[in-house]
Scaffold this active site. Structure first.
Site, mmCIF file in Angstrom:
data_model
loop_
_atom_site.group_PDB
_atom_site.id
_atom_site.type_symbol
_atom_site.label_atom_id
_atom_site.label_comp_id
_atom_site.label_asym_id
_atom_site.label_seq_id
_atom_site.Cartn_x
_atom_site.Cartn_y
_atom_site.Cartn_z
ATOM 1 N N THR A 46 0.846 -1.190 0.000
ATOM 2 C CA THR A 46 0.000 0.000 0.000
ATOM 3 C C THR A 46 0.885 1.246 0.000
ATOM 4 O O THR A 46 1.850 1.324 0.751
ATOM 5 C CB THR A 46 -0.879 0.036 1.268
ATOM 6 O OG1 THR A 46 -1.747 -1.085 1.262
ATOM 7 C CG2 THR A 46 -1.696 1.321 1.338
ATOM 8 N N ARG B 87 -13.435 -7.901 -0.858
ATOM 9 C CA ARG B 87 -12.625 -7.769 0.350
ATOM 10 C C ARG B 87 -12.100 -6.345 0.488
ATOM 11 O O ARG B 87 -11.650 -5.723 -0.468
ATOM 12 C CB ARG B 87 -11.462 -8.754 0.301
ATOM 13 C CG ARG B 87 -10.516 -8.681 1.518
ATOM 14 C CD ARG B 87 -9.308 -7.809 1.262
ATOM 15 N NE ARG B 87 -8.338 -7.856 2.366
ATOM 16 C CZ ARG B 87 -7.261 -7.077 2.446
ATOM 17 N NH1 ARG B 87 -7.027 -6.198 1.489
ATOM 18 N NH2 ARG B 87 -6.429 -7.171 3.465
ATOM 19 N N VAL B 88 -12.150 -5.816 1.692
ATOM 20 C CA VAL B 88 -11.626 -4.483 1.985
ATOM 21 C C VAL B 88 -10.652 -4.589 3.151
ATOM 22 O O VAL B 88 -10.968 -5.209 4.173
ATOM 23 C CB VAL B 88 -12.763 -3.497 2.340
ATOM 24 C CG1 VAL B 88 -12.192 -2.128 2.702
ATOM 25 C CG2 VAL B 88 -13.748 -3.377 1.181
ATOM 26 N N GLY B 89 -9.476 -4.011 2.987
ATOM 27 C CA GLY B 89 -8.485 -4.002 4.056
ATOM 28 C C GLY B 89 -8.516 -2.706 4.832
ATOM 29 O O GLY B 89 -9.533 -2.003 4.876
ATOM 30 N N ASP B 90 -7.393 -2.351 5.426
ATOM 31 C CA ASP B 90 -7.341 -1.164 6.285
ATOM 32 C C ASP B 90 -7.213 0.137 5.519
ATOM 33 O O ASP B 90 -7.546 1.208 6.040
ATOM 34 C CB ASP B 90 -6.152 -1.272 7.248
ATOM 35 C CG ASP B 90 -4.827 -1.218 6.504
ATOM 36 O OD1 ASP B 90 -4.590 -2.117 5.680
ATOM 37 O OD2 ASP B 90 -4.057 -0.269 6.729
ATOM 38 N N THR C 16 0.716 0.106 6.437
ATOM 39 C CA THR C 16 0.762 -0.865 5.356
ATOM 40 C C THR C 16 1.103 -2.221 5.954
ATOM 41 O O THR C 16 1.840 -2.313 6.936
ATOM 42 C CB THR C 16 1.799 -0.462 4.286
ATOM 43 O OG1 THR C 16 1.848 -1.465 3.262
ATOM 44 C CG2 THR C 16 3.180 -0.305 4.880
ATOM 45 N N GLY C 17 0.556 -3.258 5.395
ATOM 46 C CA GLY C 17 0.781 -4.592 5.934
ATOM 47 C C GLY C 17 -0.444 -5.447 5.742
ATOM 48 O O GLY C 17 -1.189 -5.283 4.774
ATOM 49 N N LEU C 18 -0.689 -6.339 6.662
ATOM 50 C CA LEU C 18 -1.874 -7.188 6.596
ATOM 51 C C LEU C 18 -3.052 -6.400 7.153
ATOM 52 O O LEU C 18 -3.173 -6.203 8.362
ATOM 53 C CB LEU C 18 -1.661 -8.469 7.391
ATOM 54 C CG LEU C 18 -2.827 -9.462 7.340
ATOM 55 C CD1 LEU C 18 -3.114 -9.908 5.909
ATOM 56 C CD2 LEU C 18 -2.540 -10.673 8.216
#
Length: 322
Positions: A154, A182-185, A205-207
């Site tokens: 990201t 799917r939506v991440g942070d 940024t990351g999981l």
């Protein structure tokens, strides 16, 4: 008067370099953060952001982006948007709306179409090759089914300009082979980004599934408000969230953050090896740093020319379908 801008990953170097020149001439941080992110979105060899981003399990590129103005706490975000060139610009536009600031999928696309944002097929031949290769790897290897790529590229950018305005922005195509929708942070205020001009800003940024559990960007800004430096706030947020996740689940995903405060001081923390970030201030020329953690402390080292050359060569190397 001071200014500063910091971004996740070496891929933001060109954008940060341009931003530093403009900020030195009293340019606005909002314009420069948008422009920095757009530079990354438009480069097809950065496979986790914008054009050329890796697709979901149905071979569709779904993009997420967020934008926050620290002066008035306005936020805008899009999630799961398809076939628009620069989701960060759409997120910024949404941050100026009185209501309906976070839009997803078809609703986000309708808004972008109405507002005249550029439509573009974001799936490149190179991304399709990555997709086909992963399918073959999964069918021939020990992994069962489609397994998400656990990279975390990201682009997150935070900064302050000479007026004291602070902004945070993000953009990503999310996990490779993610489930549709799917939506991440990254488009979640407080998770992937946060900004408050009275204090500072942070981006992660990351999981995404793990970063959201700690509201990590908000936590960093909150800690800076309470007196911690950006570096101290970043390290505390990463270390504490990782410890909680390991205690509760037995495992923690990749967690990396950057932050800046109203004085232009910056920080970075990570729980992975060789996390890169780019920073420029009125005191520091645009520079790529490599961050590693030792005994709970993140140490930053300037990237060598050889490292930078390898970074670009690796990302632009010819890709052959297996």
């Amino acid at each position: 008067m001071t200014y500063g801008i910091i971004a996740t990953w070496a891929m933001a170097f060109e954008g940060i370099s341009n931003a530093a020149k403009d900020l030195a001439k009293n340019g606005t941080i909002a314009d420069n953060i948008e422009a920095t992110i757009k530079k990354v979105e438009d480069f097809p060899f950065y496979k986790s952001v914008g054009y050329g981003g890796l697709p979901n399990e149905e071979m569709i590129v779904e993009l997420d982006a967020g934008f926050m103005d620290g002066d008035n706490l306005d936020i805008g975000a899009v999630a799961g948007i398809q076939d628009f060139a620069n989701p960060v610009s759409i997120a910024r536009a949404l941050s100026t709306e009185k209501l309906n600031n976070v839009l997803v999928a078809e609703g986000a696309a309708k808004y972008a179409q109405k507002m005249g944002f550029e439509r573009k097929n974001m799936l490149t031949d190179r991304a399709m090759t990555h997709y086909k290769n992963r399918l073959k790897e999964n069918s021939q290897g020990s992994e069962s089914g489609i397994v998400p790529y656990r990279g975390h590229d990201t682009v997150g950018v935070v900064g302050v300009d000479m007026t004291g305005r602070i902004v945070s922005g993000t953009s990503t195509s999310g996990l490779f082979m993610k489930r549709a929708g799917r939506v991440g942070d990254s488009p979640i205020a407080g998770g992937g980004f946060y900004a408050d001009s009275e204090v500072g800003a942070a981006s992660a940024t990351g999981l995404g599934e793990d970063l959201m559990k700690g509201c990590i960007s908000y936590e960093i800004v909150r800690s800076m408000r309470e007196g911690l430096s950006p570096q101290e706030a970043c390290e505390q947020a990463v270390n504490e969230l990782e410890a909680r996740l390991i205690k509760r689940k037995g495992i923690a995903g990749d967690l990396s953050v950057v932050a800046i405060d109203k004085n232009g001081d910056y920080g970075c923390a990570t729980n992975i090896d060789n996390f890169s970030f780019v920073v420029a201030t009125d005191k520091i020329e645009p520079t790529v740093f490599i961050a590693n953690r030792f005994a709970g402390k993140t140490v930053h080292k300037k990237a060598s020319m050889a490292w930078l050359e390898n970074y670009m060569q690796t990302r632009t190397a010819p890709l052959i379908e297996k």
